[in-house]
Design a protein around this motif. Structure first.
Motif, PDB file in Angstrom:
ATOM      1  N   UNK A 149       0.814  -1.216   0.000  1.00  0.00           N
ATOM      2  CA  UNK A 149       0.000   0.000   0.000  1.00  0.00           C
ATOM      3  C   UNK A 149       0.849   1.270   0.000  1.00  0.00           C
ATOM      4  N   UNK A 150       2.094   1.158   0.499  1.00  0.00           N
ATOM      5  CA  UNK A 150       2.992   2.322   0.456  1.00  0.00           C
ATOM      6  C   UNK A 150       3.783   2.418  -0.836  1.00  0.00           C
ATOM      7  N   UNK A 166       2.221  -3.859 -10.015  1.00  0.00           N
ATOM      8  CA  UNK A 166       1.804  -5.230 -10.308  1.00  0.00           C
ATOM      9  C   UNK A 166       0.461  -5.567  -9.679  1.00  0.00           C
ATOM     10  N   UNK A 167      -0.105  -4.577  -9.006  1.00  0.00           N
ATOM     11  CA  UNK A 167      -1.381  -4.798  -8.317  1.00  0.00           C
ATOM     12  C   UNK A 167      -2.530  -4.638  -9.315  1.00  0.00           C
ATOM     13  N   UNK A 168      -3.385  -5.659  -9.387  1.00  0.00           N
ATOM     14  CA  UNK A 168      -4.481  -5.637 -10.361  1.00  0.00           C
ATOM     15  C   UNK A 168      -5.815  -5.310  -9.698  1.00  0.00           C
ATOM     16  N   UNK A 194      -5.044   3.696  -3.242  1.00  0.00           N
ATOM     17  CA  UNK A 194      -4.397   2.636  -2.451  1.00  0.00           C
ATOM     18  C   UNK A 194      -3.019   2.271  -3.019  1.00  0.00           C
ATOM     19  N   UNK A 195      -2.748   2.687  -4.245  1.00  0.00           N
ATOM     20  CA  UNK A 195      -1.430   2.378  -4.831  1.00  0.00           C
ATOM     21  C   UNK A 195      -0.438   3.483  -4.426  1.00  0.00           C
ATOM     22  N   UNK A 196      -0.053   3.439  -3.155  1.00  0.00           N
ATOM     23  CA  UNK A 196       0.923   4.396  -2.619  1.00  0.00           C
ATOM     24  C   UNK A 196       0.416   5.146  -1.405  1.00  0.00           C
ATOM     25  N   UNK A 197      -0.913   5.261  -1.271  1.00  0.00           N
ATOM     26  CA  UNK A 197      -1.503   6.075  -0.198  1.00  0.00           C
ATOM     27  C   UNK A 197      -1.621   5.358   1.140  1.00  0.00           C
ATOM     28  N   UNK A 198      -1.092   4.139   1.247  1.00  0.00           N
ATOM     29  CA  UNK A 198      -1.071   3.424   2.525  1.00  0.00           C
ATOM     30  C   UNK A 198      -2.449   2.950   2.951  1.00  0.00           C
ATOM     31  N   UNK A 199      -2.581   2.691   4.258  1.00  0.00           N
ATOM     32  CA  UNK A 199      -3.823   2.129   4.796  1.00  0.00           C
ATOM     33  C   UNK A 199      -4.860   3.195   5.130  1.00  0.00           C
ATOM     34  N   UNK A 375      -0.700   6.958  -6.589  1.00  0.00           N
ATOM     35  CA  UNK A 375      -0.452   7.940  -5.519  1.00  0.00           C
ATOM     36  C   UNK A 375       1.044   8.107  -5.216  1.00  0.00           C
ATOM     37  N   UNK A 376       1.874   7.177  -5.669  1.00  0.00           N
ATOM     38  CA  UNK A 376       3.328   7.229  -5.419  1.00  0.00           C
ATOM     39  C   UNK A 376       3.915   8.321  -6.314  1.00  0.00           C
TER      40      UNK A 376
END
Ligand SMILES: Cc1cc2nc3c(=O)[nH]c(=O)nc-3n(C[C@H](O)[C@H](O)[C@H](O)COP(=O)(O)OP(=O)(O)OC[C@H]3O[C@@H](n4cnc5c(N)ncnc54)[C@H](O)[C@@H]3O)c2cc1C
Length: 469
Positions: A149-150, A166-168, A194-199, A375-376
């Motif tokens: 998530x980070x 790689x997250x689908x 959620x792709x970088x923004x954590x929990x 989000x990264x």
């Protein structure tokens, strides 16, 4: 807003909550409590009111509803590795996912579905049986949840991108208790966040990753004497950025552990090294490594063909759970001569056997998405730098922290500004915003939509717009 403490809630309310779970609810005073509240970093000493070891999504939903309705703090624990101890909280409720570790590989579709409490060793073990792998980290006991998530930086970054690349798909229990799936077609804004923004946006109960045909890798550490570190760093800064994406290598200052398989002559010696992972054709491996081996005579060369999971767990014995960890990090665009001179000064002063500095490449396939695609935000950066003081002894760690702070302060002016959120301790809002840069405003908007009252605030927190105002 002041958090309600679990200890101030009526006992029958807690009993009722506990009886609605299929998993285990652990309270302060229970026999299992002390063990259940431990996280990987032994410096973290938080005492939650309740630890809920969820058995399934229904338990996660019940726990989210309980925490929201009672206004308690709520932490999500995946692998429990977070440096700042953000998988646990003081006085509130912990959703502990460690019992939700199912993995299912689809070898035809080349995907793997991992439950929210998996650690990377669970996933690597399952995928390797099919000659497949996905982008993860460098220690097999790290949680899939927090790491992914980070962002997710590891041995396959240059070849396959970050874990989020790689997250689908993710399944998520939201702050209001709803269960949704997010992917490129459904709930796209949530999938972006959620792709970088954590929990920050919910409890991810299941991750679907794309897999790659990676099985035997040509990998391991090459170490050089510390007086060669300047030469190695000057070689490395040019070599790695021009290397084929099949080759990954992170630079490290380290102390050689005093035991096998390391030769006795090197025990407890401060050295520099590069930890390599080559995923290209094995018959091209020797040729690929020729310039590396020619730059300066290595003191130790452990690079050779090994199964991918062996690389993934190579450092597990050096870094078992229960050590004291203090972290500082930055993203780095360029390794200037001035920065190298500072690295040499602080690298030579490594304060304990486990303390280290790593420079992880985040280019190659990780440079293909733009800084706004997920989000990264630091897509253009070349390295993620992390400086960590580590020691088994709780009485010694405070004495090592000044080395981290001084090292970081000296190098920070040479950095890109923000840091990889997964390498940060609890460092305040300014630092969180610097790490998401211009993606922060969009993240805050999505947070407002999905979690307007900031139920998920035990993390590198993105504040809902209302709370920011
Ligand atoms: C020894 C060590 C090695 C590491 N190596 C790497 C590395 O190679 N690459 C890398 O990128 N990072 C690495 N890290 C950093 C790591 O990514 C972070 O510490 C990360 O937070 C760990 O995730 P976790 O699930 O184990 O942590 P936890 O402490 O369980 O959780 C941390 C945070 O993640 C969130 N979270 C976890 N699971 C979920 C979930 N299922 N749903 C929603 N939120 C969730 C929560 O918000 C929580 O606050 C390493 C850390 C350590 C200690």
């Amino acid at each position: 807003m002041q958090d309600t403490l679990v200890k101030d809630l009526a006992a029958d309310k807690i009993d009722q909550f506990g009886s609605s779970l299929r998993g285990t609810m652990i309270r302060q005073g229970d026999e299992r409590y002390e063990q259940a509240r431990k996280v990987y970093n032994a410096m973290i000493d938080k005492r939650p009111g309740l630890i809920v070891q969820c058995a399934d999504v229904a338990d996660v939903t019940t726990a989210v509803n309980f925490a929201r309705e009672n206004k308690t703090a709520l932490a999500i624990r995946g692998g429990g590795h977070n440096g700042g101890g953000l998988g646990i909280c003081e006085g509130g409720v912990v959703i502990d996912l460690s019992r939700m570790r199912g993995v299912r590989v689809d070898p035809k579709a080349r995907t793997v579905r991992a439950e929210g409490g998996c650690v990377w060793g669970d996933v690597d073990h399952a995928t390797h049986a099919f000659g497949l792998a996905t982008a993860s980290g460098i220690i097999s006991t790290t949680g899939v949840g927090g790491l992914t998530l980070g962002g997710g930086i590891g041995h396959l970054t240059r070849k396959c991108g970050l874990s989020i690349d790689n997250l689908l798909e993710v399944d998520v229990v939201l702050a209001d208790g709803r269960f949704v799936t997010a992917n490129a077609q459904e709930n796209q804004d949530l999938f972006w966040a959620v792709r970088g923004g954590g929990g920050n946006f919910g409890v991810v109960t299941s991750f679907l990753f794309k897999l790659h045909p990676i099985s035997t890798v040509y990998a391991g550490p090459i170490l050089w004497n510390l007086d060669q570190a300047g030469e190695i760093l000057r070689f490395y800064r040019k070599f790695i950025v021009n290397a084929p994406e099949d080759l990954n290598g992170f630079f490290a200052f380290l102390v050689v552990p005093p035991g096998p398989p390391f030769p006795e002559a090197l025990h407890n010696k401060k050295m520099c090294g590069i930890i390599w992972c080559y995923t290209g054709p094995l018959d091209k491996a020797e040729e690929t490594f020729k310039p590396v081996r020619a730059v300066a005579k290595p003191a130790l060369d452990f690079v050779g063909p090994i199964p991918h999971p062996a690389l993934q767990s190579m450092f597990d014995p050096i870094y078992p759970p229960g050590l004291q960890w203090y972290w500082r990090a930055d993203f780095v665009n360029e390794l200037t001569d001035e920065a190298i001179a500072l690295h040499l000064k602080y690298g030579a002063a490594l304060p304990s056997m486990h303390s280290t500095m790593h420079l992880y490449p985040i280019d190659g396939a990780a440079h293909r998405p733009s800084k706004n695609d997920t989000a990264f935000s630091y897509r253009g950066s070349q390295w993620a730098e992390v400086i960590v003081a580590v020691d088994p002894d709780a009485t010694k760690i405070q004495g090592l922290i000044p080395w981290v702070k001084d090292y970081w302060s000296a190098l920070h002016p040479h950095s890109a500004g923000g840091a990889y959120v997964n390498f940060m301790m609890e460092e305040g809002q300014e630092r969180v915003q610097a790490s998401f840069r211009d993606n922060y405003a969009r993240l805050a908007k999505i947070k407002t939509e999905y979690d307007p009252t900031n139920v998920f605030r035990v993390n590198q927190n993105i504040r809902p717009a209302a709370a920011t105002a």
